[in-house]
Design a protein around this motif. Structure first.
Motif, PDB file in Angstrom:
ATOM      1  N   ALA A  65       2.098   1.832  -3.471  1.00 17.24           N
ATOM      2  CA  ALA A  65       1.040   2.359  -4.330  1.00 17.24           C
ATOM      3  C   ALA A  65       0.821   3.848  -4.078  1.00 17.24           C
ATOM      4  O   ALA A  65       0.646   4.631  -5.022  1.00 17.24           O
TER       5      ALA A  65
ATOM      6  N   LEU B  70      -8.079   2.825  -6.177  1.00 18.41           N
ATOM      7  CA  LEU B  70      -7.265   1.813  -5.520  1.00 18.41           C
ATOM      8  C   LEU B  70      -8.187   0.714  -5.004  1.00 18.41           C
ATOM      9  O   LEU B  70      -9.066   0.964  -4.187  1.00 18.41           O
TER      10      LEU B  70
ATOM     11  N   GLU C 285      -8.440  -3.244  -3.267  1.00 18.90           N
ATOM     12  CA  GLU C 285      -7.703  -4.245  -2.507  1.00 18.90           C
ATOM     13  C   GLU C 285      -8.448  -5.576  -2.533  1.00 18.90           C
ATOM     14  O   GLU C 285      -9.650  -5.625  -2.289  1.00 18.90           O
TER      15      GLU C 285
ATOM     16  N   ALA D 136     -10.688   4.454  -2.584  1.00 22.69           N
ATOM     17  CA  ALA D 136     -10.092   3.219  -2.079  1.00 22.69           C
ATOM     18  C   ALA D 136     -11.218   2.239  -1.819  1.00 22.69           C
ATOM     19  O   ALA D 136     -12.089   2.489  -0.981  1.00 22.69           O
TER      20      ALA D 136
ATOM     21  N   LEU E  83       0.831  -1.199   0.000  1.00 17.98           N
ATOM     22  CA  LEU E  83       0.000   0.000   0.000  1.00 17.98           C
ATOM     23  C   LEU E  83       0.870   1.255   0.000  1.00 17.98           C
ATOM     24  O   LEU E  83       0.577   2.229  -0.697  1.00 17.98           O
TER      25      LEU E  83
ATOM     26  N   ILE F 298      -5.173   1.116  -9.571  1.00 15.88           N
ATOM     27  CA  ILE F 298      -4.184   0.266  -8.900  1.00 15.88           C
ATOM     28  C   ILE F 298      -4.929  -0.849  -8.182  1.00 15.88           C
ATOM     29  O   ILE F 298      -5.805  -0.584  -7.363  1.00 15.88           O
TER      30      ILE F 298
ATOM     31  N   GLY G  30       2.224   6.122  -7.241  1.00 15.74           N
ATOM     32  CA  GLY G  30       1.122   6.469  -8.116  1.00 15.74           C
ATOM     33  C   GLY G  30       0.994   7.979  -8.258  1.00 15.74           C
ATOM     34  O   GLY G  30       1.555   8.742  -7.463  1.00 15.74           O
TER      35      GLY G  30
END
Length: 244
Positions: free
Chosen positions: A46, A116, A118, A60, A43, A146, A50
């Protein structure tokens, strides 16, 4: 992270022969792989590599289940990286399919700097078709997407770059004081370019970023853990949303 060829198995070049670690470019989809214990390092990579500085919203997205060591955001930590906490919107979805749909919609919106997402484990819904939809959205809007993939085997996708991030041994400071956190970044795939590069990056507290370690020898056996990024809901300027 043209085509969807296999991951390069080329031997990484010697550190002195490599250029600086490349950034995650806007208008593309990037994948970052890590093990559970290295999730915070991934993280951090990133957020620092980024195109998140400046303006534009940051989304996120994650699912609340499955994460054994969840990483949470801290407003103070974001500020140290030059990211205004008020730009961040945290979205929790019930399923991974919902996360992909929400990420795709966010990537299509004007004024968004980065999306982003996850995931942990296999993430079966993220297939070649899903990745290509994200690629098309990123190319059309200029958004940087990402995808953080924890404990997952790399597989074919339309991503521009694919990385593996690990925590790395720190380098001792003067008087053998503990060194700054360090990570190892390996470029597994670069669409239209060479892969196989590997960089050792050390935290620069003054610059608020990770920089190439310039060949410094690590302190054997010492790995500085990353403090878990915390969130104080509503107190640090971040916005959280629950998606059904």
């Amino acid at each position: 992270m043209a085509g969807n060829g296999p991951i390069s198995g080329a031997r990484p070049a010697a550190p002195e022969a490599q250029a600086s670690c490349p950034a995650l470019e806007q208008g593309h989809l990037h994948e970052i792989h890590s093990q559970t214990e290295d999730r915070a390092a991934a993280l951090a990579f990133a957020l620092t590599h980024g195109p998140l500085a400046g303006s534009g919203a940051i989304f996120a997205l994650r699912t609340p289940r499955r994460q054994r060591l969840p990483t949470l955001f801290s407003g103070d930590g974001l500020a140290l990286l030059g990211i205004q906490p008020g730009r961040l919107t945290i979205v929790e979805t019930r399923t991974e399919v919902d996360m992909l749909r929400a990420g795709l919609e966010a990537a299509r919106c004007p004024g968004v700097a980065a999306v982003l997402m996850e995931s942990e484990g296999r993430f079966a819904d993220y297939d070649l078709t899903a990745s290509r939809r994200l690629v098309l959205a990123a190319e059309a809007s200029g958004v940087c997407i990402i995808l953080l993939r924890g404990d997952a085997e790399p597989r074919s996708s339309g991503a521009q770059t694919r990385w593996t991030i690990r925590s790395a041994p720190s380098v001792a400071l003067e008087a053998d004081a503990p060194g700054w956190p360090a990570i190892e970044a390996e470029l597994l795939r670069c669409r239209g370019g060479p892969a196989g590069g590997r960089w050792r990056l050390t935290w620069d507290s003054e610059g608020g970023c990770f920089r190439d370690a310039d060949g410094q020898a690590p302190l054997p056996g010492t790995v500085v853990p990353f403090s878990r990024l915390r969130t104080d809901a509503g107190d640090d300027g971040t916005e959280q949303r629950q998606v059904a």
